[in-house]
Design a protein around this motif. Structure first.
Motif, short mmCIF file in Angstrom:
data_model
loop_
_atom_site.label_atom_id
_atom_site.label_comp_id
_atom_site.label_asym_id
_atom_site.label_seq_id
_atom_site.Cartn_x
_atom_site.Cartn_y
_atom_site.Cartn_z
N UNK A 47 0.82 -1.22 0.00
CA UNK A 47 0.00 0.00 0.00
C UNK A 47 0.85 1.26 0.00
N UNK A 48 0.24 2.39 -0.35
CA UNK A 48 0.97 3.66 -0.36
C UNK A 48 1.38 4.05 1.06
N UNK A 49 0.55 3.68 2.02
CA UNK A 49 0.86 3.96 3.43
C UNK A 49 1.64 2.77 3.98
N UNK A 50 2.96 2.87 3.98
CA UNK A 50 3.79 1.72 4.39
C UNK A 50 3.98 1.70 5.90
N UNK A 51 3.99 0.49 6.46
CA UNK A 51 4.13 0.34 7.91
C UNK A 51 5.59 0.36 8.32
N UNK A 52 5.83 0.79 9.56
CA UNK A 52 7.19 0.85 10.09
C UNK A 52 7.45 -0.37 10.97
N UNK A 53 8.74 -0.58 11.30
CA UNK A 53 9.16 -1.80 12.00
C UNK A 53 8.40 -2.00 13.31
N UNK B 199 2.27 10.12 -22.94
CA UNK B 199 3.16 10.55 -21.85
C UNK B 199 4.61 10.46 -22.28
N UNK B 200 5.42 11.36 -21.76
CA UNK B 200 6.84 11.36 -22.14
C UNK B 200 7.76 11.16 -20.94
N UNK B 201 7.20 11.14 -19.73
CA UNK B 201 8.05 11.06 -18.54
C UNK B 201 8.54 9.64 -18.30
N UNK B 202 9.80 9.51 -17.92
CA UNK B 202 10.32 8.19 -17.59
C UNK B 202 10.81 8.14 -16.15
N UNK B 203 10.81 9.31 -15.46
CA UNK B 203 11.24 9.32 -14.06
C UNK B 203 10.13 8.74 -13.18
N UNK B 204 10.50 8.03 -12.13
CA UNK B 204 9.50 7.35 -11.32
C UNK B 204 9.20 8.08 -10.02
N UNK B 205 8.01 7.81 -9.48
CA UNK B 205 7.73 8.11 -8.08
C UNK B 205 8.10 6.84 -7.33
N UNK B 206 9.17 6.88 -6.56
CA UNK B 206 9.66 5.67 -5.91
C UNK B 206 8.92 5.37 -4.63
N UNK B 207 8.82 4.07 -4.36
CA UNK B 207 8.20 3.59 -3.13
C UNK B 207 9.11 3.91 -1.95
N UNK B 208 8.60 4.68 -1.01
CA UNK B 208 9.39 5.00 0.18
C UNK B 208 8.49 5.02 1.40
N UNK B 209 8.99 4.47 2.50
CA UNK B 209 8.24 4.55 3.75
C UNK B 209 8.16 6.02 4.18
N UNK B 210 6.95 6.46 4.51
CA UNK B 210 6.78 7.83 4.98
C UNK B 210 6.50 8.83 3.87
N UNK B 211 6.57 8.40 2.60
CA UNK B 211 6.28 9.32 1.48
C UNK B 211 5.03 8.85 0.79
N UNK B 212 3.90 9.44 1.16
CA UNK B 212 2.64 8.99 0.54
C UNK B 212 2.33 9.87 -0.66
N UNK B 213 2.52 9.34 -1.88
CA UNK B 213 2.29 10.19 -3.05
C UNK B 213 0.81 10.33 -3.37
#
Ligand code: SF4
Ligand code: FES
Length: 361
Positions: free
Chosen positions: A21-27, A343-357
């Motif tokens: 999920x976009x909202x990732x859990x912490x340890x 679309x022309x973009x190739x840059x990603x929104x990366x999966x990161x804990x704490x970054x809810x896009x």
């Protein structure tokens, strides 16, 4: 049939199509070892056949071998779904001694620079190749998993060749599933129709060529389908997914459904959850269906497709999956294909804990 054990959301990689999920859990939110051991006991008693240890990256959990051992003692077939980047000789030996049966190792591409750009982890590819060699040397069954999309699909022949070279019994070539992080990055990932047709032809030719040597599983993308796939084999029919915090779900994206209370294995026995939890009953079988599914002769084949995709693309999880050409919402998929083609973009929104896009789609 299967228990999908998401031990953690922690992971050294940051794949932009992650099924978490976009909202990732912490340890500190993760279940402890004792609770997982109890859940594995309950799964075996319930008649579950296979347990898939997944994440995030399941090898970040130091109790993984203990969980594998308990599963093996209870007669469960054990599969480790891993990126391989934390798997060294000692760690693998510990897992083999615990009774691990199978490893599914993910690759983001065969081309090193692109693979590491997609996964967001410099140095990952060499670690994965080393992990594959260790798995083969240990005599474990090996599946390579390639998630394909518009930014790596042209390397499919080399992916298949890598599977052969590494001695994999099976490779899984899976198109991105567009919910969660995949939906956020959809315009950067969705292939064109030409790319899809080339990939499908490549897989079919390789299957003929490699018959008896290596199995190729192929999961085509919903966006070009006329009929949907039976997501998870149908809601509450084959699988239970347990999140790192202990929520029991019928699929990995189910928590996106608003207003549904999913039970926790912290509070309820697995058998009770499986047999009678309202969240598992919600879309089980065919009673919940509206037209066109209700009277369709495929309703017990695809079970109306994917509830989470119906929610993400139509706003109502009870709608027919828009991947079905009979759905009144099928047009939203066709529009998305057009958007991705422009679309022309190739840059990603990366999966990161704490970054809810936010979802741009
Ligand atoms: Fe499947 Fe419903 Fe489409 Fe029939 S109408 S093919 S049951 S999704
Ligand atoms: Fe939830 Fe398909 S991912 S039903």
């Amino acid at each position: 049939m299967g228990l999908l054990v998401e031990l953690t959301h922690r992971c050294p990689l940051q794949c932009p199509y992650c099924s978490n999920p976009l909202e990732l859990l912490r340890a500190h939110e993760e279940l402890d070892t004792e609770t997982w051991l109890r859940v594995l006991d309950e799964a075996a008693a319930l008649g579950v056949l296979q347990v898939h240890f997944s994440g995030g990256e399941p090898t970040v959990r130091h109790d993984l071998a203990a969980l594998v051992r308990r599963s093996a003692e209870r007669g469960l077939y054990t599969n480790l779904i891993t990126s391989g980047v934390l798997l060294d000789e000692d760690r693998l030996a510990e897992l083999v001694a615990a009774g691990l049966d199978h490893v599914q190792l993910s690759f983001q591409d065969v081309e090193e620079a692109n693979a590491e750009r997609i996964g967001g982890m410099p140095g990952a590819q060499a670690k994965k190749l080393a992990a594959a060699a260790l798995v083969r040397r240990a005599g474990l069954a090996l599946t390579l998993n390639f998630v394909i999309h518009r930014q790596n699909m042209e390397h499919l022949p080399a992916m298949i060749a890598l599977g052969l070279e590494l001695g994999a019994e099976r490779i899984e070539v899976a198109h991105v599933q567009y919910y969660g992080w995949g939906l956020v990055n959809r315009d950067r990932l969705l292939p064109s129709r030409d790319q899809l047709e080339a990939a499908t032809a490549e897989v079919e030719a390789a299957r003929r060529r490699l018959k008896g040597r290596m199995v190729i599983d192929y999961v085509p993308p919903d966006y070009y389908a006329e009929r949907p796939k039976a997501c998870m084999g149908g809601w509450g029919r084959r699988f239970i997914n347990i999140t790192p915090a202990g929520k029991a779900l019928p699929c990995h994206a189910a928590e996106t459904l608003p207003g549904v209370a999913f039970p926790s294995v912290r509070d309820e026995p697995l058998a009770e959850i499986w047999r009678s939890a309202p969240a598992f009953e919600l879309y089980r079988g065919t009673q919940w269906m509206a037209e066109p599914c209700r009277s369709c002769d495929r309703r017990e084949i695809d079970w109306g497709g994917c509830r989470c995709q119906a929610l993400a693309l139509t706003g109502d999880a009870g709608n027919t999956d828009p991947a079905c050409a009979l759905s009144p919402h099928h047009q939203v998929l066709l529009a998305a294909i057009g958007d991705a083609d422009r679309a022309t973009r190739s840059d990603f929104v990366y999966r990161r804990i704490g970054a809810r896009p936010t979802v741009e789609a």
